[in-house]
Scaffold this motif. Structure first.
Motif: not given
Length: 320
Positions: A1-5, A58-61, A65-66, A71-74
């Motif tokens: 599964m796709e995740t930013i984690g 902090a997650l947005w930042w 950055d990465t 993607e950060a706004n989403r």
């Protein structure tokens, strides 16, 4: 599964939640059993909301950055929308907890402990069910349709039940407990039972905690599918859920005295579930952007709260 984690994000989130809970428990023990004032509940509620927003920032930042700004706004909007949805659905938990405390005449000084146990149970249950749900959605796309139909049915059920006081005497879980366990009809401080072996008798506080555990399961089943209409990323789903639940104890004491003022809120929650359910059923036909979902949910909840304050229960419109 796709995740930013990634492992670092998961570890940071877990550490933050553990520290927040330890601080909450330490302050609760330091204050001792006492009746929570509206001012105290207000500050705690604002603190939990601030913590969630700081985490989102902090997650947005990190994502900006990465992976870039888009993607950060989403991610930021998905977390915020999921948090608002789960926070609003948690209001239903509060109404049920208030009903339980009133029915069993739970002393004010014992309500904090019962709620803290309820919060811990809700976090564990949600973590298990979210990870299982994310795995199912990733493997079986049609599960989204099942979740959508379930949310629509739940919304209709809540709408039909709004304004009607549930009959606790007919609750099947309560009837099973009273029929199978030896109970005593008085409180002994924070004790869940007295005596040992065959002479053990369970206090009303034990029954309340058992009912809260069942409530956690029911509301986890109701609310978790809703977040999958916003995002299927297990990291965003879990973090927004947990941060919404963390402030449940403070929100209870904040809203307990105002439950009657927001008598139309159940109708708003029913509409929110109906909107989210319809969005899931139409997921392959109509793509509703996350900002639109956030605006619709906020508008529904805000409107029903304002209407509740404007039109009191049982109030009749003035004659011309």
């Amino acid at each position: 599964m796709e995740t930013i984690g990634n492992p670092w994000l998961w570890a940071g989130f877990g550490g933050l939640v553990a520290i927040a809970l330890l601080v909450d428990l330490a302050l609760m023990r330091h204050g001792g059993p006492h009746k929570v004032t509206f001012k105290e509940a207000l500050w705690w509620s604002l603190g939990w909301i601030a913590l969630a927003l700081l985490f989102n920032g902090a997650l947005w930042w990190h994502v900006n950055d990465t992976a870039g700004l888009a993607e950060a706004n989403r991610v930021g909007l998905e977390f915020l929308t999921g948090y608002l949805v789960e926070k609003s659905l948690a209001v239903d938990n509060i109404f049920v907890f208030l009903m339980l405390f009133t029915y069993f005449a739970v002393p004010e000084e014992q309500r904090q402990r019962a709620l803290m146990i309820g919060v811990l149970g809700a976090i564990v249950l949600r973590a298990i069910m979210i990870l299982a749900g994310a795995a199912l959605v990733a493997r079986f796309h049609w599960m989204l349709y099942l979740f959508g139909a379930f949310l629509l049915a739940t919304g209709v059920k809540i709408w039909m039940a709004a304004g009607k006081a549930p009959d606790m005497d007919k609750n099947p879980v309560l009837r099973w407990i009273t029929g199978h366990l030896p109970l005593i009809n008085r409180y002994f401080g924070g004790a869940l039972w007295i005596g040992r072996g065959k002479r053990r008798r369970y206090t009303p506080l034990f029954v309340v905690l058992a009912m809260i555990a069942v409530t956690d399961v029911i509301f986890a089943v109701d609310s978790i599918p809703a977040i999958f209409a916003i995002t299927t990323d297990p990291f965003i789903v879990l973090t927004s859920n947990v941060f919404a639940v963390l402030g449940l104890r403070a929100m209870f004491f904040l809203l307990a005295g105002m439950a009657d003022r927001f008598h139309l809120l159940p109708y708003g929650l029913a509409l929110v579930l109906g909107f989210i359910g319809a969005k899931m059923l139409l997921v392959d036909l109509v793509k509703i952007p996350v900002p639109v979902s956030l605006a619709v949910v906020a508008a529904i909840l805000g409107s029903t709260m304002l209407l509740s304050l404007r039109h009191r229960p049982g109030a009749r419109p003035a004659a011309d």
